[in-house]
Design a protein around this motif. Structure first.
Motif, PDB file in Angstrom:
ATOM      1  N   ILE A  61       0.823  -1.207   0.000  1.00 14.34           N
ATOM      2  CA  ILE A  61       0.000   0.000   0.000  1.00 14.34           C
ATOM      3  C   ILE A  61       0.862   1.262   0.000  1.00 14.34           C
ATOM      4  CG2 ILE A  61      -1.701   1.323   1.313  1.00 14.34           C
ATOM      5  CD1 ILE A  61      -2.895  -1.291   2.232  1.00 14.34           C
ATOM      6  N   SER A  62       1.937   1.255   0.821  1.00 17.50           N
ATOM      7  CA  SER A  62       2.742   2.472   0.898  1.00 17.50           C
ATOM      8  C   SER A  62       3.530   2.687  -0.386  1.00 17.50           C
ATOM      9  CB  SER A  62       3.682   2.419   2.102  1.00 17.50           C
ATOM     10  OG  SER A  62       4.601   1.378   1.961  1.00 17.50           O
ATOM     11  N   LYS A 118       2.427   2.066  -3.303  1.00 21.72           N
ATOM     12  CA  LYS A 118       1.500   2.564  -4.312  1.00 21.72           C
ATOM     13  C   LYS A 118       1.058   4.003  -4.027  1.00 21.72           C
ATOM     14  CE  LYS A 118      -2.384   1.059  -7.067  1.00 21.72           C
ATOM     15  NZ  LYS A 118      -3.613   0.270  -7.051  1.00 21.72           N
ATOM     16  N   TYR A 119       0.702   4.286  -2.764  1.00 20.62           N
ATOM     17  CA  TYR A 119       0.107   5.591  -2.468  1.00 20.62           C
ATOM     18  C   TYR A 119       1.030   6.536  -1.702  1.00 20.62           C
ATOM     19  CZ  TYR A 119      -4.087   3.130  -3.868  1.00 20.62           C
ATOM     20  OH  TYR A 119      -4.996   2.398  -4.567  1.00 20.62           O
ATOM     21  N   GLY A 120       2.218   6.069  -1.346  1.00 19.43           N
ATOM     22  CA  GLY A 120       3.139   6.969  -0.652  1.00 19.43           C
ATOM     23  C   GLY A 120       3.122   6.766   0.848  1.00 19.43           C
ATOM     24  N   LYS A 121       4.323   6.806   1.440  1.00 25.80           N
ATOM     25  CA  LYS A 121       4.447   6.543   2.876  1.00 25.80           C
ATOM     26  C   LYS A 121       3.812   7.642   3.701  1.00 25.80           C
ATOM     27  CE  LYS A 121       8.803   4.591   2.169  1.00 25.80           C
ATOM     28  NZ  LYS A 121      10.230   4.811   2.339  1.00 25.80           N
ATOM     29  N   LYS A 166       1.665   9.996   2.993  1.00 26.20           N
ATOM     30  CA  LYS A 166       0.224  10.163   2.855  1.00 26.20           C
ATOM     31  C   LYS A 166      -0.528   9.048   3.588  1.00 26.20           C
ATOM     32  CE  LYS A 166      -1.457  11.092  -1.444  1.00 26.20           C
ATOM     33  NZ  LYS A 166      -1.920  10.433  -2.674  1.00 26.20           N
ATOM     34  N   THR A 167      -0.144   7.801   3.362  1.00 26.54           N
ATOM     35  CA  THR A 167      -0.894   6.706   3.984  1.00 26.54           C
ATOM     36  C   THR A 167      -0.660   6.672   5.491  1.00 26.54           C
ATOM     37  OG1 THR A 167       0.885   5.177   3.424  1.00 26.54           O
ATOM     38  CG2 THR A 167      -0.998   5.248   1.950  1.00 26.54           C
ATOM     39  N   ILE A 200      -3.128   9.124   6.866  1.00 25.50           N
ATOM     40  CA  ILE A 200      -4.495   8.588   6.803  1.00 25.50           C
ATOM     41  C   ILE A 200      -4.693   7.527   7.890  1.00 25.50           C
ATOM     42  CG2 ILE A 200      -6.108   7.249   5.400  1.00 25.50           C
ATOM     43  CD1 ILE A 200      -4.849   8.638   2.943  1.00 25.50           C
ATOM     44  N   THR A 235       8.653  13.772   1.409  1.00 27.10           N
ATOM     45  CA  THR A 235       7.570  13.105   0.685  1.00 27.10           C
ATOM     46  C   THR A 235       8.175  12.029  -0.200  1.00 27.10           C
ATOM     47  OG1 THR A 235       7.807  14.701  -1.077  1.00 27.10           O
ATOM     48  CG2 THR A 235       6.174  15.190   0.608  1.00 27.10           C
ATOM     49  N   ASP A 236       7.324  11.196  -0.770  1.00 27.45           N
ATOM     50  CA  ASP A 236       7.870  10.093  -1.570  1.00 27.45           C
ATOM     51  C   ASP A 236       8.613  10.596  -2.796  1.00 27.45           C
ATOM     52  OD1 ASP A 236       6.597   7.257  -0.593  1.00 27.45           O
ATOM     53  OD2 ASP A 236       5.549   9.035   0.096  1.00 27.45           O
ATOM     54  N   LYS A 237       8.167  11.735  -3.306  1.00 32.17           N
ATOM     55  CA  LYS A 237       8.839  12.323  -4.454  1.00 32.17           C
ATOM     56  C   LYS A 237      10.271  12.726  -4.060  1.00 32.17           C
ATOM     57  CE  LYS A 237       8.083  16.034  -7.547  1.00 32.17           C
ATOM     58  NZ  LYS A 237       7.835  17.398  -7.103  1.00 32.17           N
TER      59      LYS A 237
END
Lengths: 201, 82
Positions: A113-114, A116-119, A121-122, A125, B51-53
């Motif tokens: 999940i992380s 795919k959607y980013g550490k 951000k998830t 959430i 951030t991931d970027k």
């Protein structure tokens, strides 16, 4: 006796671990400005590191407070006398078992999940949902089905963030290396480990 | 930690029945206090700059740097050993 045996096994495994692994990361800079003092100084000037230490303290405090009070909560508030046939498990045991199982699900779901959607951000959430569910835990009726359902859901989200925190500390190692040329994996991971110990104390 | 907070709510280890205040304390320790921790972690993470970027950029730059160093040391070996 038991502790001694575990200690000896531990030491053996540590030694094997050391002799079976090989350093593959190449140090970019030479060892000229290598000192623990300099590394610590770099670390204390690293803003993301401070944020991450504080955040993981909060996340671990979450588990520490919740788990340590559970036995008292069941004895004084829930007051259910129940023993599972055969196993002899009482409600507190079942509560912890459900939590551990859900934790595992969260941990296992984390990498996919992380990625795919980013550490970041998830993580946010997951914390938001866990916070909402925990607030809900205060208002649910004193009924074991409700308690177990909430325990299950909360523990999924609480488990989800655990591997994320570790992996974010690894990101800090990289960021720090880019800034200073020093690859301070050991220092940064021991700082993460220390924040764990602090919050459990 | 848990013990300290329980003490704040006047937990009585010897008593058979805990007071209403203590039971209230136990109740919020398993619900609202962890929720507060979540909010703190959430707010803290809002200010987290990696951030991931950004993480991806960092690891790309590091790889570039590492490759450069590896090339140089390979070159050095060639010069010294041949």
């Amino acid at each position: 006796m038991g502790v001694g045996a575990i200690g000896i096994i531990c030491v053996t495994l540590f030694l094997l671990c050391f002799s079976w692994t090989k350093e593959r990361v190449t140090q970019i800079e030479s060892e000229k400005n290598a000192s623990i003092k300099q590394d610590l100084k770099n670390l204390f000037h690293n803003a993301p590191w401070w944020i991450l230490v504080a955040t993981s303290l909060a996340a671990l405090l979450f588990n520490a407070v919740r788990d340590s009070v559970a036995i008292y909560f069941f004895r004084d508030y829930v007051k259910v006398n129940y023993r599972m046939l055969g196993t002899g498990w009482d409600m507190t045991t079942i509560y912890f078992l459900v939590g551990q199982a859900a934790n595992l699900i969260g941990v296992m779901a984390a990498p996919a999940i992380s990625a795919k959607y980013g550490k970041k951000k998830t993580y946010m959430i997951a914390m938001l949902v866990a916070g909402a569910l925990n607030t809900g835990f205060y208002f649910i009726p004193n009924n074991i089905t409700w308690i177990l359902i909430f325990q299950f859901m909360i523990s999924i989200f609480a488990g989800y963030v655990l591997p994320l925190l570790r992996s974010m500390f690894a990101d800090i190692v990289d960021q720090q290396e880019l800034l200073t040329g020093r690859h301070a994996t050991g220092l940064i991971f021991s700082s993460s480990s220390m924040s764990q110990k602090l919050s459990w104390a | 930690m848990g013990g300290w907070i329980l003490a704040v709510f006047k937990y009585a280890p010897e008593a058979l029945e805990q007071s209403a205040q203590t039971i209230f304390g136990e109740h919020i320790m398993i619900s609202l206090m962890p929720a507060l921790c979540c909010i703190l972690a959430f707010v803290g993470m809002m200010f987290y700059p990696l951030t991931d970027k950004r993480v991806k950029e960092i690891s790309e730059q590091l790889n570039l740097k590492r490759n450069k160093v590896n090339c140089l040391s390979a070159l050095n070996k060639l010069i010294f050993f041949h």
